[in-house]
Design a protein around this motif. Sequence first.
Motif, mmCIF file in Angstrom:
data_model
loop_
_atom_site.group_PDB
_atom_site.id
_atom_site.type_symbol
_atom_site.label_atom_id
_atom_site.label_comp_id
_atom_site.label_asym_id
_atom_site.label_seq_id
_atom_site.Cartn_x
_atom_site.Cartn_y
_atom_site.Cartn_z
ATOM 1 N N ARG A 237 42.730 46.956 31.320
ATOM 2 C CA ARG A 237 43.887 47.003 32.225
ATOM 3 C C ARG A 237 44.861 45.860 31.912
ATOM 4 N NH1 ARG A 237 39.944 48.138 36.622
ATOM 5 N NH2 ARG A 237 39.969 50.404 36.959
ATOM 6 N N ALA A 238 44.305 44.670 31.661
ATOM 7 C CA ALA A 238 45.158 43.530 31.325
ATOM 8 C C ALA A 238 45.914 43.781 30.027
ATOM 9 C CB ALA A 238 44.314 42.256 31.209
ATOM 10 N N LEU A 239 45.237 44.391 29.030
ATOM 11 C CA LEU A 239 45.889 44.699 27.754
ATOM 12 C C LEU A 239 47.007 45.715 27.947
ATOM 13 C CD1 LEU A 239 46.094 44.526 24.690
ATOM 14 C CD2 LEU A 239 44.248 46.191 24.516
ATOM 15 N N ILE A 240 46.737 46.737 28.749
ATOM 16 C CA ILE A 240 47.766 47.752 29.022
ATOM 17 C C ILE A 240 48.959 47.117 29.722
ATOM 18 C CG2 ILE A 240 48.264 49.844 30.356
ATOM 19 C CD1 ILE A 240 45.369 50.726 29.766
ATOM 20 N N TRP A 241 48.690 46.201 30.643
ATOM 21 C CA TRP A 241 49.771 45.481 31.322
ATOM 22 C C TRP A 241 50.618 44.698 30.330
ATOM 23 C CZ3 TRP A 241 52.382 44.623 35.707
ATOM 24 C CH2 TRP A 241 51.947 45.270 36.873
ATOM 25 N N GLN A 242 49.949 44.055 29.365
ATOM 26 C CA GLN A 242 50.693 43.276 28.375
ATOM 27 C C GLN A 242 51.580 44.174 27.513
ATOM 28 O OE1 GLN A 242 47.918 40.903 26.172
ATOM 29 N NE2 GLN A 242 47.178 39.838 28.000
ATOM 30 N N SER A 254 59.003 41.584 40.671
ATOM 31 C CA SER A 254 58.107 42.628 41.156
ATOM 32 C C SER A 254 56.947 42.856 40.183
ATOM 33 C CB SER A 254 58.884 43.931 41.350
ATOM 34 O OG SER A 254 58.025 44.995 41.678
ATOM 35 N N ALA A 255 57.255 42.854 38.879
ATOM 36 C CA ALA A 255 56.219 43.062 37.872
ATOM 37 C C ALA A 255 55.216 41.911 37.868
ATOM 38 C CB ALA A 255 56.851 43.209 36.490
ATOM 39 N N LEU A 256 55.696 40.670 37.972
ATOM 40 C CA LEU A 256 54.795 39.518 37.991
ATOM 41 C C LEU A 256 53.951 39.495 39.261
ATOM 42 C CD1 LEU A 256 57.123 36.743 36.516
ATOM 43 C CD2 LEU A 256 55.118 37.755 35.432
ATOM 44 N N ARG A 257 54.545 39.940 40.359
ATOM 45 C CA ARG A 257 53.780 40.021 41.611
ATOM 46 C C ARG A 257 52.640 41.038 41.465
ATOM 47 N NH1 ARG A 257 57.616 41.648 44.870
ATOM 48 N NH2 ARG A 257 58.431 39.582 45.357
ATOM 49 N N SER A 258 52.944 42.174 40.838
ATOM 50 C CA SER A 258 51.919 43.198 40.624
ATOM 51 C C SER A 258 50.857 42.715 39.644
ATOM 52 C CB SER A 258 52.571 44.482 40.097
ATOM 53 O OG SER A 258 53.465 45.017 41.041
ATOM 54 N N TYR A 259 51.284 41.973 38.626
ATOM 55 C CA TYR A 259 50.333 41.451 37.648
ATOM 56 C C TYR A 259 49.382 40.453 38.306
ATOM 57 C CZ TYR A 259 48.529 39.573 33.250
ATOM 58 O OH TYR A 259 47.706 39.187 32.218
ATOM 59 N N ALA A 260 49.925 39.585 39.170
ATOM 60 C CA ALA A 260 49.077 38.633 39.897
ATOM 61 C C ALA A 260 48.068 39.373 40.770
ATOM 62 C CB ALA A 260 49.951 37.704 40.748
ATOM 63 N N ASP A 261 48.516 40.447 41.408
ATOM 64 C CA ASP A 261 47.621 41.248 42.258
ATOM 65 C C ASP A 261 46.506 41.865 41.415
ATOM 66 O OD1 ASP A 261 47.024 42.550 44.867
ATOM 67 O OD2 ASP A 261 47.457 44.365 43.722
ATOM 68 N N MET A 262 46.853 42.336 40.217
ATOM 69 C CA MET A 262 45.858 42.904 39.325
ATOM 70 C C MET A 262 44.816 41.854 38.916
ATOM 71 S SD MET A 262 44.789 43.327 35.932
ATOM 72 C CE MET A 262 46.144 42.706 34.950
ATOM 73 N N LEU A 263 45.254 40.585 38.772
ATOM 74 C CA LEU A 263 44.341 39.509 38.416
ATOM 75 C C LEU A 263 43.501 39.034 39.596
ATOM 76 C CD1 LEU A 263 46.669 37.256 36.192
ATOM 77 C CD2 LEU A 263 44.814 38.723 35.390
ATOM 78 N N GLY A 264 43.897 39.446 40.796
ATOM 79 C CA GLY A 264 43.189 38.984 41.989
ATOM 80 C C GLY A 264 43.749 37.691 42.540
ATOM 81 N N LEU A 265 45.029 37.395 42.196
ATOM 82 C CA LEU A 265 45.694 36.197 42.699
ATOM 83 C C LEU A 265 46.622 36.555 43.844
ATOM 84 C CD1 LEU A 265 46.816 34.322 39.443
ATOM 85 C CD2 LEU A 265 45.207 33.434 41.137
ATOM 86 N N GLY A 294 47.790 34.073 34.072
ATOM 87 C CA GLY A 294 46.460 34.159 33.490
ATOM 88 C C GLY A 294 45.765 32.804 33.495
ATOM 89 N N ASN A 295 46.522 31.737 33.195
ATOM 90 C CA ASN A 295 45.962 30.384 33.238
ATOM 91 C C ASN A 295 45.549 30.002 34.656
ATOM 92 O OD1 ASN A 295 46.294 30.031 30.518
ATOM 93 N ND2 ASN A 295 48.131 28.767 30.674
ATOM 94 N N CYS A 296 46.367 30.407 35.648
ATOM 95 C CA CYS A 296 46.019 30.138 37.051
ATOM 96 C C CYS A 296 44.663 30.756 37.382
ATOM 97 C CB CYS A 296 47.081 30.702 37.994
ATOM 98 S SG CYS A 296 48.656 29.829 37.965
ATOM 99 N N LYS A 297 44.478 31.987 36.927
ATOM 100 C CA LYS A 297 43.239 32.707 37.239
ATOM 101 C C LYS A 297 42.045 32.091 36.505
ATOM 102 C CE LYS A 297 40.605 36.089 38.702
ATOM 103 N NZ LYS A 297 40.207 36.178 40.118
ATOM 104 N N LYS A 298 42.234 31.772 35.223
ATOM 105 C CA LYS A 298 41.101 31.352 34.394
ATOM 106 C C LYS A 298 40.727 29.884 34.576
ATOM 107 C CE LYS A 298 42.193 34.595 30.635
ATOM 108 N NZ LYS A 298 42.666 34.697 29.230
ATOM 109 N N HIS A 299 41.735 29.019 34.733
ATOM 110 C CA HIS A 299 41.467 27.586 34.610
ATOM 111 C C HIS A 299 41.696 26.754 35.872
ATOM 112 C CE1 HIS A 299 41.189 28.516 30.389
ATOM 113 N NE2 HIS A 299 42.464 28.847 30.313
#
Length: 372
Positions: A237-242, A254-265, A294-299
């Motif tokens: 899903r992350a790859l498809i988003w990229q 709006s896209a970044l907000r949706s991406y954050a939601d997909m990451l669980g942020l 992605g860095n927020c989520k991972k690190h």
Amino acid sequence: MSVESRFEEIGILKEIAELLNEGTDTKDVLAGVLNRLLQVTGLQTGWIFLIDESGAFQLAADEALPPALASENKWRMCQGTCWCVNKYNNHQLNKASNIMECKRIEEVIEEKAGETCGLTHHATVPLRAGKERFGILNIGSPNKTHFEKNELALLEAVAYQIGTALKRIKLTQREQETALVAERNRLARDLHDSVNQLLFSLSLTARAGMEMTKNDEIKQTFSYMQDLSQEALGEMRALIWQLRPLGLENGLVSALRSYADMLGLSIETKVTGAANIPGKVEEALWRIGQEALGNCKKHSQATEAFLFFHTSKDGVTMTIKDKGCGFHYEEHLDIPSLGLKNMNSRTAALNGIFQLKSKPGSGTEIQIHIPF
């Protein structure tokens, strides 16, 4: 001029036309044209400045610069101001013009900073295609302080050809970017319709197998298969988003907000200003935003992120920060990770400014400003 010389001149002009018509790399084309132009005119020195809409210039090609201008990686040609660039930016340069003296050469002579080989003056010609402007062509020769009308007319004709070629290259690059976006969209669809669905089916099969068996070892194996398939689904899903961000048609925020939601942020956004963002800038900000979230989520060990977005007629500023664990960083230090370096590179490629702030226990903030 003898008949042989005339034929040689026509042959070189034909070479220039072919080079401008066929070339696709801007710097290679300009270097080749400048070399041929000096041959046909018998002049010795030339350089081309490409100038963007903000008035910033870059040395795109040069030929036989005197030592004083060529020394130390041509730094005198790459910074500072000069009369010809100022006239161009003030819209006072609309045709081939005699320039009384070269400001850069004048400064060299005053400072006794090196050999100028008798070069004191140059002609300046704007590079245009219709109403669109690209920069200036400067041509000079030792001890030459004036250019005749026929010389200026020839320079103007070649400069117009250069401007038309630059316009063609720009349009070709835009077509290639459009084709790249289309290919990304196709690949994203294929991944979603094939690999993504197979992984989903594998997850369901593993779950069903786990419920059907009573053997603990087999249950554990099916459970492990389900966990792996779920992890792979997340990565897919992350790859498809990229490749193709769902929601980008509704705006970058709006896209970044949706991406954050997909990451669980959980993400808080604030938007100010209004302006149309060029496609290339929007693409860069989207990629930078992906990396930052992605860095927020991972690190960061944080579950919340903050996005501030401001646009104006002159540019766009995007800030992403978190209140996570942070890390030790000072401005004079090298950027510590490949992801952050990529953000910086994407920003610099568009003449933007990348700023990073982070301290242990105080979170991390990145700010990107890109002019347009």
